[in-house]
Scaffold this motif. Sequence first.
Motif, PDB file in Angstrom:
ATOM      1  N   ASP A   1       0.854  -1.187   0.000  1.00 59.18           N
ATOM      2  CA  ASP A   1       0.000   0.000   0.000  1.00 59.18           C
ATOM      3  C   ASP A   1       0.888   1.235   0.000  1.00 59.18           C
ATOM      4  N   VAL A   2       0.268   2.401  -0.007  1.00 60.26           N
ATOM      5  CA  VAL A   2       1.004   3.665   0.027  1.00 60.26           C
ATOM      6  C   VAL A   2       1.440   3.968   1.465  1.00 60.26           C
ATOM      7  N   SER A   3       2.363   4.907   1.594  1.00 60.34           N
ATOM      8  CA  SER A   3       2.800   5.395   2.911  1.00 60.34           C
ATOM      9  C   SER A   3       2.512   6.882   2.985  1.00 60.34           C
ATOM     10  N   LEU A   4       1.992   7.335   4.125  1.00 61.88           N
ATOM     11  CA  LEU A   4       1.667   8.748   4.321  1.00 61.88           C
ATOM     12  C   LEU A   4       2.400   9.261   5.548  1.00 61.88           C
ATOM     13  N   VAL A   5       3.208  10.301   5.346  1.00 64.02           N
ATOM     14  CA  VAL A   5       3.957  10.924   6.437  1.00 64.02           C
ATOM     15  C   VAL A   5       3.364  12.315   6.651  1.00 64.02           C
ATOM     16  N   LYS A   6       2.723  12.507   7.796  1.00 65.72           N
ATOM     17  CA  LYS A   6       2.062  13.773   8.076  1.00 65.72           C
ATOM     18  C   LYS A   6       3.056  14.775   8.642  1.00 65.72           C
ATOM     19  N   ALA A   7       2.898  16.030   8.224  1.00 69.67           N
ATOM     20  CA  ALA A   7       3.738  17.100   8.746  1.00 69.67           C
ATOM     21  C   ALA A   7       3.359  17.401  10.185  1.00 69.67           C
ATOM     22  N   GLU A   8       4.346  17.811  10.959  1.00 64.61           N
ATOM     23  CA  GLU A   8       4.080  18.164  12.347  1.00 64.61           C
ATOM     24  C   GLU A   8       3.364  19.512  12.421  1.00 64.61           C
ATOM     25  N   GLY A   9       2.532  19.682  13.413  1.00 62.17           N
ATOM     26  CA  GLY A   9       1.841  20.958  13.589  1.00 62.17           C
ATOM     27  C   GLY A   9       0.467  20.963  12.954  1.00 62.17           C
ATOM     28  N   SER A  10       0.085  22.104  12.390  1.00 61.58           N
ATOM     29  CA  SER A  10      -1.255  22.284  11.840  1.00 61.58           C
ATOM     30  C   SER A  10      -1.427  21.483  10.556  1.00 61.58           C
ATOM     31  N   PRO A  11      -2.683  21.157  10.191  1.00 62.45           N
ATOM     32  CA  PRO A  11      -2.947  20.405   8.956  1.00 62.45           C
ATOM     33  C   PRO A  11      -2.354  21.105   7.738  1.00 62.45           C
ATOM     34  N   ALA A  12      -1.783  20.326   6.825  1.00 58.84           N
ATOM     35  CA  ALA A  12      -1.131  20.886   5.648  1.00 58.84           C
ATOM     36  C   ALA A  12      -2.098  20.946   4.469  1.00 58.84           C
ATOM     37  N   ASP A  13      -1.907  21.934   3.587  1.00 60.53           N
ATOM     38  CA  ASP A  13      -2.701  21.996   2.369  1.00 60.53           C
ATOM     39  C   ASP A  13      -1.875  21.611   1.149  1.00 60.53           C
ATOM     40  N   VAL A  14      -0.621  21.166   1.396  1.00 64.62           N
ATOM     41  CA  VAL A  14       0.273  20.718   0.329  1.00 64.62           C
ATOM     42  C   VAL A  14       0.720  19.288   0.634  1.00 64.62           C
ATOM     43  N   CYS A  15       0.744  18.449  -0.405  1.00 63.58           N
ATOM     44  CA  CYS A  15       1.245  17.089  -0.252  1.00 63.58           C
ATOM     45  C   CYS A  15       2.245  16.794  -1.371  1.00 63.58           C
ATOM     46  N   SER A  16       3.410  16.295  -1.001  1.00 65.21           N
ATOM     47  CA  SER A  16       4.422  15.901  -1.970  1.00 65.21           C
ATOM     48  C   SER A  16       4.294  14.403  -2.232  1.00 65.21           C
ATOM     49  N   VAL A  17       4.374  14.003  -3.503  1.00 64.72           N
ATOM     50  CA  VAL A  17       4.178  12.612  -3.902  1.00 64.72           C
ATOM     51  C   VAL A  17       5.470  12.041  -4.473  1.00 64.72           C
ATOM     52  N   PHE A  18       5.820  10.837  -4.028  1.00 67.17           N
ATOM     53  CA  PHE A  18       7.048  10.154  -4.461  1.00 67.17           C
ATOM     54  C   PHE A  18       6.709   8.730  -4.883  1.00 67.17           C
ATOM     55  N   GLU A  19       7.533   8.168  -5.770  1.00 66.98           N
ATOM     56  CA  GLU A  19       7.331   6.764  -6.164  1.00 66.98           C
ATOM     57  C   GLU A  19       7.837   5.814  -5.084  1.00 66.98           C
ATOM     58  N   GLY A  20       9.038   6.079  -4.549  1.00 64.92           N
ATOM     59  CA  GLY A  20       9.633   5.196  -3.558  1.00 64.92           C
ATOM     60  C   GLY A  20      10.123   5.959  -2.351  1.00 64.92           C
ATOM     61  N   PHE A  21      10.352   5.244  -1.252  1.00 64.33           N
ATOM     62  CA  PHE A  21      10.724   5.943  -0.021  1.00 64.33           C
ATOM     63  C   PHE A  21      12.150   6.478  -0.056  1.00 64.33           C
ATOM     64  N   MET A  22      13.007   5.952  -0.928  1.00 66.12           N
ATOM     65  CA  MET A  22      14.347   6.534  -1.065  1.00 66.12           C
ATOM     66  C   MET A  22      14.268   7.964  -1.580  1.00 66.12           C
ATOM     67  N   ASP A  23      13.325   8.215  -2.487  1.00 58.17           N
ATOM     68  CA  ASP A  23      13.138   9.585  -2.986  1.00 58.17           C
ATOM     69  C   ASP A  23      12.579  10.486  -1.888  1.00 58.17           C
TER      70      ASP A  23
END
Length: 292
Positions: A184-206
């Motif tokens: 499945d996918v992995s989601l890493v949430k930013a610390e603090g307030s909810p974010a309105d930007v999400c960065s997308v990567f193919e693999g976790f090394m990136d």
Amino acid sequence: MERTEIDAMRQISLADFLARLGHEPVRRSGNELWYRAPYRNERTPSFRVNVSKQLWYDFGLGKGGDIFTLAGEFIGSNDFMEQVKFITEAANMPMPVPEVSKTTFLLKPSEPAFEGVEAVPLLRSPLTDYLAERGIPYGIASRYCCRLNYGVRGKRYFAVGFPNVAGGYEIRSHFFKGCVPPKDVSLVKAEGSPADVCSVFEGFMDFLSTVTLGLETGDCLVLNSVANVEKAMRYLDGYKRIDCYLDRDEAGRRTLETLKEHYGERVCDRSALYDGCKDLNEYLQLTTKKEQ
């Protein structure tokens, strides 16, 4: 190695070999099994295994062969003995003993690929040396990754583990690239307030490369395979901007177009940052070498 030993290894089932590495066929047609290429990311299956001839062919690369050349694609080496080592150790498939009659090598379909999976903190070890070679410092790796201990057919192994939202892990080491299911996918949430930007990567090394370079903004979503792009959409719907750091290859371009079709102008292609490189990790490694 004796010729009989080489011939015996060629009789190892490619389907079982791939299953040991965490890869299952997408469909079957007669004697042919179709996969998404196991050593690169792609959305449309273009990797074929002929189960009667025990041969594979990757239409995306225009390459094929037997189990040895397949092992070579996984480890990026044409060294025959390195290929043998990968087959017998990384996939934990002992070399079959040839018989006078026809040689066979069968695995019980009911056997689990991974046993006794245990996630523990990632301490300094050959695993962190491996990550350092790819430009990822220990401080960042230990924040997002773990050491995954696991067994295969009674023997114990370990690798870098990166968790996904379903409880599975992407795993990497010098000799192994695979997944402890479920995928499945992995989601890493930013610390603090909810974010309105999400960065997308193919693999976790990136993803780790982005953190190393200090480029991450907002939340981060790792596809872990471009085949997971539809699964990703249920997490991306709420963001105002989607920054894509995808591979600069055909699979990456198709994934970008899929996201643009769904989200329109919210999708931003950030791959110009690593123009001339296949992906963000390759760019990081080149940058690190220049600095050194």
